[in-house]
Design an enzyme around this catalytic site. Structure first.
Site, PDB file in Angstrom:
ATOM      1  CD  GLU A  38      -3.031  -0.687  -0.091  1.00 43.81           C
ATOM      2  OE1 GLU A  38      -3.073   0.451  -0.557  1.00 43.81           O
ATOM      3  OE2 GLU A  38      -3.715  -1.622  -0.543  1.00 43.81           O
ATOM      4  CE1 TYR A 121      -6.083   4.065  -0.185  1.00 46.88           C
ATOM      5  CE2 TYR A 121      -3.748   3.713   0.303  1.00 46.88           C
ATOM      6  CZ  TYR A 121      -4.903   3.367  -0.383  1.00 46.88           C
ATOM      7  OH  TYR A 121      -4.876   2.289  -1.219  1.00 46.88           O
ATOM      8  CG  ASP A 139      -7.704   5.141  -3.925  1.00 46.90           C
ATOM      9  OD1 ASP A 139      -8.921   5.224  -4.215  1.00 46.90           O
ATOM     10  OD2 ASP A 139      -6.956   4.258  -4.393  1.00 46.90           O
TER      11      ASP A 139
END
Ligand code: SF4
Length: 362
Positions: A38, A121, A139
């Site tokens: 990520e 996030y 996102d």
């Protein structure tokens, strides 16, 4: 709960289970691996990330090996991915995971969110995907899908509206399957509801999509016009002494922190590249140098500005280096440059530099 919301979830999850790409980080529930993926995927395309992901994890397969590694080794494996603060934060975070959490990645919001480099996030993505926690990810892909699906008239690129998109995402989140749901929404943004030319006819949400129903797909997402990105004229001085080149290291904090580069500076007013090189050598290194030739001109775009740099090969025959700005320096033989983590801008100039070095022996 509105039936439409349930139908959207069901359609999205069914589509995802059938169509999702087979990506390396989707074959694991290991929170460390998912976290690494990520972090890399923020600001970087999937195809670019895959080889970096494999190399990084074969060098640092778990939090302990990453925490123990020298920062230079971490940056070297990140070289070319850009946004190097991501790597430095991940490295520091793993030190904290080892020191304070016994090597176990925390599965609670507050503890995980407090780690270096972990924003909303990353926290939502890792906690939902690795631990099945009910946090919605938001996102760029998700905002675009939501804006079209729900005809949200707010600009997606204005930070103060992020919370509005988050509210919509939270409302839509499937609490029974947050991992698959979040990945499905991001996947549909990447594959179907693309920025240009969305494939509405293959979209499982078409029957519920506000923008499609109103024939206004091109009107979403709304965006606020950005100010023009400034372009800075720079000079880069490749200083040579007895066949070796001077590399300096950028300070730990800030843009490209910890990376190595050739000394450089913004050109002031109408300053020539030669004058800028002499000045930066004097101010940053305490050296007197003689510019010998222009090697090349390179351009590079960062997030908020662009640079156009004149690259000069300079003689620096004597004098002790006294640093003012850079955090370290090395005289390096050209074949050994490969051992240092260098920014993309430096990689761009290397082919021309190697040619110039051959044609102008020291
Ligand atoms: S129907 Fe079209 S605009 Fe609507 S979500 Fe699907 S791809 Fe996006």
């Amino acid at each position: 709960m509105k039936p439409a919301t349930e139908t959207i979830r069901h359609r999205l999850l069914t589509w995802y289970r059938r169509e999702k790409r087979d990506l390396p980080w989707r074959r694991t529930r290991d929170p460390y691996r998912i976290w690494v993926s990520e972090v890399m995927l923020q600001q970087t395309q999937v195809d670019t990330v895959i080889p970096y992901y494999h190399r990084f994890l074969s060098a640092f397969p778990d939090p302990a090996t990453l925490a123990d590694a020298p920062q230079a080794a971490v940056l070297k494996l990140w070289e070319g991915l850009g946004y190097y603060a991501r790597a430095r934060h991940l490295h520091r975070a793993m030190g904290i995971v080892m020191a304070r959490h016994g090597g176990r990645i925390p599965d609670e919001w507050d503890a995980f969110r407090a780690l270096p480099g972990v924003g909303d996030y990353i926290a939502a993505a890792v906690l939902s995907i690795a631990f099945g926690r009910p946090y919605a990810v938001v996102d760029g892909n998700v905002k675009r899908v939501l804006a079209r699906l729900l005809c949200i008239d707010l600009p997606v690129n204005v930070p103060k509206h992020h919370a509005d998109f988050r509210q919509h995402a939270d409302h839509l989140l499937d609490h029974a399957a947050p991992s698959a749901f979040n990945q499905a929404l991001m996947e549909i943004g990447a594959l179907i509801c693309r920025p240009a030319g969305p494939r509405c006819n293959g979209c499982p949400l078409m029957g519920h999509c506000c923008a499609f129903t109103r024939r206004q797909v091109d009107a979403y997402p709304r965006k606020q016009a950005r100010a023009k990105v400034p372009r800075h004229p720079m000079a880069i001085a490749v200083m040579r002494r007895r066949g070796k080149l001077l590399l300096t290291q950028r300070p730990e904090k800030g843009l490209l922190g910890g990376l190595w580069e050739f000394p450089n500076a913004r050109r002031i007013d109408a300053e020539t590249p030669e004058a800028a090189c002499r000045r930066l050598a004097r101010e940053q290194l305490g050296l007197q140098i003689t510019p010998r030739m222009t090697v090349t001109r390179v351009r590079h775009a960062y997030t908020h500005f662009q640079v156009q740099a004149e690259v000069l090969l300079c003689d620096a025959p004597r004098g002790r280096v006294r640093l003012d700005g850079p955090s370290a320096f090395r005289w390096v033989a050209p074949p050994d440059l490969d051992g240092f983590a260098l920014p993309k801008l430096v990689h761009k100039l290397l082919p021309a530099l190697f040619t110039a070095l051959k044609s102008t022996p020291a």
